[in-house]
Design an enzyme around this catalytic site. Structure first.
Site, PDB file in Angstrom:
ATOM      1  N   ARG A  86      42.396  38.389  50.916  1.00  0.00           N
ATOM      2  CA  ARG A  86      41.428  39.484  51.963  1.00  0.00           C
ATOM      3  C   ARG A  86      41.470  38.922  53.442  1.00  0.00           C
ATOM      4  O   ARG A  86      41.327  37.476  53.446  1.00  0.00           O
ATOM      5  CB  ARG A  86      40.258  39.491  51.253  1.00  0.00           C
ATOM      6  CG  ARG A  86      39.079  39.968  52.190  1.00  0.00           C
ATOM      7  CD  ARG A  86      39.272  41.690  51.974  1.00  0.00           C
ATOM      8  NE  ARG A  86      37.904  42.551  52.997  1.00  0.00           N
ATOM      9  CZ  ARG A  86      36.867  42.799  52.697  1.00  0.00           C
ATOM     10  NH1 ARG A  86      36.467  42.656  51.201  1.00  0.00           N
ATOM     11  NH2 ARG A  86      36.191  43.140  53.502  1.00  0.00           N
ATOM     12  N   ARG A 137      42.336  47.376  51.787  1.00  0.00           N
ATOM     13  CA  ARG A 137      42.162  45.852  51.295  1.00  0.00           C
ATOM     14  C   ARG A 137      42.937  45.635  49.969  1.00  0.00           C
ATOM     15  O   ARG A 137      43.150  46.480  49.218  1.00  0.00           O
ATOM     16  CB  ARG A 137      40.788  45.309  51.655  1.00  0.00           C
ATOM     17  CG  ARG A 137      39.993  46.196  50.451  1.00  0.00           C
ATOM     18  CD  ARG A 137      38.374  46.193  50.918  1.00  0.00           C
ATOM     19  NE  ARG A 137      38.130  46.444  52.369  1.00  0.00           N
ATOM     20  CZ  ARG A 137      36.962  46.800  52.926  1.00  0.00           C
ATOM     21  NH1 ARG A 137      36.119  46.646  52.184  1.00  0.00           N
ATOM     22  NH2 ARG A 137      37.032  47.224  53.982  1.00  0.00           N
ATOM     23  N   ASP A 155      38.113  43.627  47.220  1.00  0.00           N
ATOM     24  CA  ASP A 155      36.701  43.707  47.634  1.00  0.00           C
ATOM     25  C   ASP A 155      35.805  43.265  46.893  1.00  0.00           C
ATOM     26  O   ASP A 155      35.783  44.025  45.674  1.00  0.00           O
ATOM     27  CB  ASP A 155      36.599  45.179  48.213  1.00  0.00           C
ATOM     28  CG  ASP A 155      35.196  45.099  49.197  1.00  0.00           C
ATOM     29  OD1 ASP A 155      34.905  43.955  49.624  1.00  0.00           O
ATOM     30  OD2 ASP A 155      34.780  46.212  49.332  1.00  0.00           O
ATOM     31  N   ASP A 190      31.817  42.764  46.052  1.00  0.00           N
ATOM     32  CA  ASP A 190      30.556  42.841  46.797  1.00  0.00           C
ATOM     33  C   ASP A 190      29.507  42.697  45.797  1.00  0.00           C
ATOM     34  O   ASP A 190      29.615  43.045  44.715  1.00  0.00           O
ATOM     35  CB  ASP A 190      30.384  44.386  47.213  1.00  0.00           C
ATOM     36  CG  ASP A 190      31.271  44.849  48.210  1.00  0.00           C
ATOM     37  OD1 ASP A 190      31.404  44.127  49.196  1.00  0.00           O
ATOM     38  OD2 ASP A 190      31.662  45.996  48.343  1.00  0.00           O
TER      39      ASP A 190
END
Length: 172
Positions: A85, A94, A97, A99
């Site tokens: 990343r 991307r 990811d 989160d």
């Protein structure tokens, strides 16, 4: 409860698909002491905002860990870096990811570098639909809105579809 959102729309050099990259990353999180206890289905979603990028694959994991929110986020960022990343342009395509969506209902304003719950999760179909799979009674820790109410309030232009199940456990 701790909820992580995972997503990608580009293949990683080591894996043939974004989904395989995400499954490997979750397995690596297990080695760091972040253990999935429940998972949503896999979803495909159009990029937000709409663009000509490839569609994303997304899921939400409920995890257990002894880490506090700051340490957990640091581990997520370390895995992202290991998987290629590169942080740069907002909303760019991307390879991975990860989160931190909600960490035990904590509310943080970002003064320590961490915003909880995730600042845009209530605006994203690719977060809310998989989260509802896991926690249909979940309420936003700040607004108190139910997940169904948040989904009803979504911009109708967001396209998302369920495409499969996620492997469970640390050996996925």
């Amino acid at each position: 409860m701790i909820y992580l959102g995972v997503g990608a729309n580009l293949p990683n050099a080591q894996f043939s698909s974004p989904r395989e990259t995400l499954e490997a990353a979750v397995a690596d999180l297990c080695k760091r002491g972040v253990v999935p206890v429940a998972v949503s289905g896999w979803y495909e979603s159009a990029p937000v905002p709409v663009s000509d990028q490839p569609w994303y694959v997304n899921a939400v994991y409920r995890v257990e860990t002894e880490f506090d929110a700051v340490t957990l986020l640091a581990n997520l960022h370390a895995i992202e870096a290991e998987y290629g990343r590169v942080r740069g342009q907002v909303n760019a395509a991307r390879v991975i990811d990860l989160d931190l969506l909600d960490c035990r209902g904590e509310v943080r304003d970002g003064s320590d570098g961490l915003v909880l719950p995730h600042s845009r999760m209530h605006e994203r179909a690719f977060v809310l639909y998989p989260l509802r799979d896991l926690a249909p009674g979940w309420r936003h820790p700040v607004s108190g809105a139910s997940i169904d109410r948040l989904i009803e309030a979504l911009d109708p232009g967001q396209t998302i579809r369920l495409v499969g199940s996620v492997k469970e456990g640390c050996n996925s």
